[in-house]
Design a protein around this motif. Structure first.
Motif, mmCIF file in Angstrom:
data_model
loop_
_atom_site.group_PDB
_atom_site.id
_atom_site.type_symbol
_atom_site.label_atom_id
_atom_site.label_comp_id
_atom_site.label_asym_id
_atom_site.label_seq_id
_atom_site.Cartn_x
_atom_site.Cartn_y
_atom_site.Cartn_z
ATOM 1 N N LEU A 104 -13.363 -4.508 0.237
ATOM 2 C CA LEU A 104 -12.447 -3.938 -0.750
ATOM 3 C C LEU A 104 -12.838 -4.330 -2.167
ATOM 4 O O LEU A 104 -12.857 -3.489 -3.080
ATOM 5 C CB LEU A 104 -11.017 -4.401 -0.440
ATOM 6 C CG LEU A 104 -9.925 -3.972 -1.420
ATOM 7 C CD1 LEU A 104 -9.799 -2.454 -1.442
ATOM 8 C CD2 LEU A 104 -8.590 -4.609 -1.031
ATOM 9 N N VAL A 105 -13.179 -5.582 -2.384
ATOM 10 C CA VAL A 105 -13.558 -6.051 -3.721
ATOM 11 C C VAL A 105 -14.858 -5.378 -4.174
ATOM 12 O O VAL A 105 -14.954 -4.898 -5.319
ATOM 13 C CB VAL A 105 -13.711 -7.583 -3.725
ATOM 14 C CG1 VAL A 105 -14.335 -8.061 -5.028
ATOM 15 C CG2 VAL A 105 -12.360 -8.256 -3.511
ATOM 16 N N ILE A 106 -15.848 -5.321 -3.295
ATOM 17 C CA ILE A 106 -17.140 -4.722 -3.666
ATOM 18 C C ILE A 106 -16.968 -3.235 -3.985
ATOM 19 O O ILE A 106 -17.483 -2.738 -5.005
ATOM 20 C CB ILE A 106 -18.157 -4.922 -2.531
ATOM 21 C CG1 ILE A 106 -18.485 -6.416 -2.378
ATOM 22 C CG2 ILE A 106 -19.433 -4.128 -2.802
ATOM 23 C CD1 ILE A 106 -19.344 -6.728 -1.172
ATOM 24 N N LEU A 183 -7.333 -1.107 6.277
ATOM 25 C CA LEU A 183 -6.984 -2.076 5.241
ATOM 26 C C LEU A 183 -7.576 -1.693 3.892
ATOM 27 O O LEU A 183 -6.915 -1.793 2.852
ATOM 28 C CB LEU A 183 -7.468 -3.468 5.656
ATOM 29 C CG LEU A 183 -6.692 -4.148 6.781
ATOM 30 C CD1 LEU A 183 -7.425 -5.385 7.278
ATOM 31 C CD2 LEU A 183 -5.297 -4.530 6.307
ATOM 32 N N ILE A 184 -8.820 -1.241 3.889
ATOM 33 C CA ILE A 184 -9.465 -0.875 2.630
ATOM 34 C C ILE A 184 -8.796 0.358 2.019
ATOM 35 O O ILE A 184 -8.499 0.386 0.813
ATOM 36 C CB ILE A 184 -10.973 -0.638 2.853
ATOM 37 C CG1 ILE A 184 -11.673 -1.961 3.159
ATOM 38 C CG2 ILE A 184 -11.603 0.012 1.617
ATOM 39 C CD1 ILE A 184 -13.157 -1.829 3.451
ATOM 40 N N LEU A 185 -8.545 1.379 2.818
ATOM 41 C CA LEU A 185 -7.962 2.607 2.292
ATOM 42 C C LEU A 185 -6.560 2.386 1.741
ATOM 43 O O LEU A 185 -6.150 3.063 0.787
ATOM 44 C CB LEU A 185 -7.931 3.670 3.390
ATOM 45 C CG LEU A 185 -9.281 4.256 3.810
ATOM 46 C CD1 LEU A 185 -9.116 5.190 4.993
ATOM 47 C CD2 LEU A 185 -9.934 4.986 2.640
ATOM 48 N N SER A 186 -5.807 1.458 2.324
ATOM 49 C CA SER A 186 -4.429 1.242 1.867
ATOM 50 C C SER A 186 -4.356 0.534 0.517
ATOM 51 O O SER A 186 -3.308 0.546 -0.131
ATOM 52 C CB SER A 186 -3.648 0.438 2.912
ATOM 53 O OG SER A 186 -4.214 -0.838 3.097
ATOM 54 N N HIS A 187 -5.461 -0.092 0.071
ATOM 55 C CA HIS A 187 -5.456 -0.818 -1.201
ATOM 56 C C HIS A 187 -6.485 -0.296 -2.202
ATOM 57 O O HIS A 187 -6.407 -0.635 -3.387
ATOM 58 C CB HIS A 187 -5.752 -2.310 -0.963
ATOM 59 C CG HIS A 187 -4.687 -3.036 -0.205
ATOM 60 N ND1 HIS A 187 -4.601 -3.013 1.162
ATOM 61 C CD2 HIS A 187 -3.652 -3.808 -0.628
ATOM 62 C CE1 HIS A 187 -3.570 -3.744 1.552
ATOM 63 N NE2 HIS A 187 -2.985 -4.227 0.498
ATOM 64 N N LEU A 188 -7.440 0.499 -1.747
ATOM 65 C CA LEU A 188 -8.591 0.837 -2.588
ATOM 66 C C LEU A 188 -8.192 1.583 -3.858
ATOM 67 O O LEU A 188 -8.705 1.281 -4.940
ATOM 68 C CB LEU A 188 -9.589 1.675 -1.785
ATOM 69 C CG LEU A 188 -10.902 2.019 -2.494
ATOM 70 C CD1 LEU A 188 -11.668 0.752 -2.836
ATOM 71 C CD2 LEU A 188 -11.762 2.927 -1.618
ATOM 72 N N GLY A 189 -7.288 2.564 -3.758
ATOM 73 C CA GLY A 189 -6.928 3.374 -4.916
ATOM 74 C C GLY A 189 -6.390 2.544 -6.075
ATOM 75 O O GLY A 189 -6.811 2.698 -7.230
ATOM 76 N N MET A 234 -9.536 -9.550 -13.469
ATOM 77 C CA MET A 234 -9.747 -8.938 -12.158
ATOM 78 C C MET A 234 -9.595 -9.967 -11.045
ATOM 79 O O MET A 234 -8.997 -9.694 -9.996
ATOM 80 C CB MET A 234 -11.127 -8.269 -12.103
ATOM 81 C CG MET A 234 -11.206 -6.990 -12.905
ATOM 82 S SD MET A 234 -12.693 -5.998 -12.574
ATOM 83 C CE MET A 234 -13.957 -7.037 -13.308
ATOM 84 N N ILE A 235 -10.131 -11.176 -11.254
ATOM 85 C CA ILE A 235 -9.982 -12.232 -10.251
ATOM 86 C C ILE A 235 -8.515 -12.582 -10.071
ATOM 87 O O ILE A 235 -8.033 -12.762 -8.941
ATOM 88 C CB ILE A 235 -10.801 -13.471 -10.667
ATOM 89 C CG1 ILE A 235 -12.299 -13.171 -10.562
ATOM 90 C CG2 ILE A 235 -10.458 -14.669 -9.794
ATOM 91 C CD1 ILE A 235 -13.182 -14.292 -11.077
ATOM 92 N N SER A 236 -7.774 -12.671 -11.169
ATOM 93 C CA SER A 236 -6.342 -12.980 -11.081
ATOM 94 C C SER A 236 -5.595 -11.898 -10.319
ATOM 95 O O SER A 236 -4.702 -12.188 -9.508
ATOM 96 C CB SER A 236 -5.747 -13.136 -12.490
ATOM 97 O OG SER A 236 -6.355 -14.205 -13.175
ATOM 98 N N TYR A 237 -5.965 -10.644 -10.567
ATOM 99 C CA TYR A 237 -5.294 -9.543 -9.858
ATOM 100 C C TYR A 237 -5.629 -9.552 -8.374
ATOM 101 O O TYR A 237 -4.737 -9.357 -7.530
ATOM 102 C CB TYR A 237 -5.706 -8.211 -10.475
ATOM 103 C CG TYR A 237 -5.085 -7.022 -9.789
ATOM 104 C CD1 TYR A 237 -3.765 -6.670 -10.032
ATOM 105 C CD2 TYR A 237 -5.820 -6.257 -8.874
ATOM 106 C CE1 TYR A 237 -3.183 -5.580 -9.380
ATOM 107 C CE2 TYR A 237 -5.242 -5.184 -8.230
ATOM 108 C CZ TYR A 237 -3.929 -4.853 -8.491
ATOM 109 O OH TYR A 237 -3.359 -3.787 -7.838
ATOM 110 N N PHE A 238 -6.892 -9.768 -8.036
ATOM 111 C CA PHE A 238 -7.270 -9.820 -6.622
ATOM 112 C C PHE A 238 -6.531 -10.947 -5.910
ATOM 113 O O PHE A 238 -6.059 -10.783 -4.779
ATOM 114 C CB PHE A 238 -8.780 -10.031 -6.488
ATOM 115 C CG PHE A 238 -9.608 -8.851 -6.932
ATOM 116 C CD1 PHE A 238 -9.093 -7.571 -6.899
ATOM 117 C CD2 PHE A 238 -10.905 -9.037 -7.404
ATOM 118 C CE1 PHE A 238 -9.845 -6.477 -7.309
ATOM 119 C CE2 PHE A 238 -11.670 -7.954 -7.822
ATOM 120 C CZ PHE A 238 -11.132 -6.676 -7.780
ATOM 121 N N ALA A 239 -6.414 -12.108 -6.568
ATOM 122 C CA ALA A 239 -5.711 -13.236 -5.954
ATOM 123 C C ALA A 239 -4.226 -12.944 -5.801
ATOM 124 O O ALA A 239 -3.617 -13.277 -4.778
ATOM 125 C CB ALA A 239 -5.922 -14.495 -6.785
ATOM 126 N N ALA A 240 -3.622 -12.311 -6.831
ATOM 127 C CA ALA A 240 -2.198 -11.989 -6.750
ATOM 128 C C ALA A 240 -1.910 -10.950 -5.675
ATOM 129 O O ALA A 240 -0.817 -10.935 -5.093
ATOM 130 C CB ALA A 240 -1.703 -11.489 -8.108
#
Length: 307
Positions: A104-106, A183-189, A234-240
């Motif tokens: 998802l991150v990549i 999992l990826i599709l539910s968050h990717l957008g 971006m790191i803060s958002y991914f962690a949150a």
């Protein structure tokens, strides 16, 4: 240290709130092994044998002091040691969650950067990506099972490996494809939109425009300035977002019967198996604390060298 102290109090509050919700929820652990047609006397006898007839605060106090000593009791349904259940199922969850979150991150970084320079891709991600984001993870899972396991039987629909088949890497990969995709599709957008917005804000900074005016190459500016400036938010958002992602992992595991701790958590919720539920929630909360602590450290390190 302040974050650690608040985290410990949060962990205590989470365990108590979870216990209260379990205590007052419908159902009983007695239904796990006995038909629901049982008499009230038999149900009470089973609950009494498991010490579930005690007052709520007394039950929570007993669990809490045992947990502080590292004793998370045994499952009320299976009788197995709770830590043994988690130790057996945790690797499946780590593999599924790690592969999905890494992918998802990549993908978010690549598509966010590409959509910044491609209006067509940007519109496509807005429509398709946010469309999937509007669906719950279990709905996407069911759609993937319908299309790729029922109509076109390409990938297996359940389990972490084939039944009666010698376990191998290729078999594990095939069983990972649909859960990871869900999992990826539910968050990717949403992730792509955030990455694109963050990178776009970085491009509009005055020092970026100054670098372009000096004739510096865009590749040099992107690698040395833009990403360095954009990575902390971006790191803060991914962690949150890790909390919602972890909830999605547990839900997807339940749909695909993946055999991780998420499946155990859902079964525990059905039968009010509070030792198993509280142990998994405690472990999950600690994982969230660790991820956010590491993210804070990375952001602080990057901010020290920011332009």
């Amino acid at each position: 240290m302040r974050r650690l102290v608040f985290g410990l109090f949060g962990l205590l509050g989470l365990s108590f709130l979870s216990f209260v919700l379990i205590y007052y929820s419908q159902g009983s652990v007695a239904f796990a092994n006995v038909s629901q047609g049982m008499s009230s006397a038999l149900r009470y006898q089973i609950e009494e044998n498991l010490n579930l007839h005690q007052p709520m605060l007394k039950q929570y106090e007993t669990w809490l002091f045992n947990a502080l000593r590292g004793d998370f009791a045994v499952s009320l349904v299976s009788g197995e040691d709770v830590l043994s259940i988690i130790k057996e199922r945790l690797p499946n969850t780590l593999i599924l969650g790690g592969v999905a979150f890494g992918g998802l991150v990549i993908l978010s970084l690549f598509l966010g950067l590409a959509s910044l320079f491609s209006p067509t891709l940007d519109r496509l991600m807005s429509i398709v990506g946010l469309g999937f984001a509007a669906l719950p993870a279990f709905s996407i899972s069911l759609l993937l099972i319908l299309f790729f396991s029922v109509l076109w039987p390409i990938f297996p629909s359940s389990g972490a490996s084939g039944i009666g088949v010698e376990e191998n890497i290729w078999d594990r990969i095939l069983h990972l494809v649909l859960p990871v995709s869900a999992l990826i599709l539910s968050h990717l957008g949403i992730f792509v939109q955030f990455v694109r917005t963050t990178l776009n804000d970085s491009l509009n900074q005055s020092f970026i425009q100054f670098g372009l005016a000096r004739g510096l190459s865009f590749f040099y500016i992107a690698t040395r300035w833009i990403f360095k400036y954009s990575l902390p938010p971006m790191i803060s958002y991914f962690a949150a977002s890790f909390v919602s992602f972890m909830v999605g992992v547990y839900v997807v595991e339940g749909v695909f019967s993946y055999g991780g701790i998420g499946s155990s958590l859902i079964n525990g919720l059905i039968f009010k198996d509070y030792p198993l539920i509280l142990a998994i929630l405690t472990l999950s909360f600690l994982a969230v604390m660790i991820v956010n602590f590491v993210a804070d450290c990375l952001c602080e390190w990057l901010n020290q060298g920011r332009v």
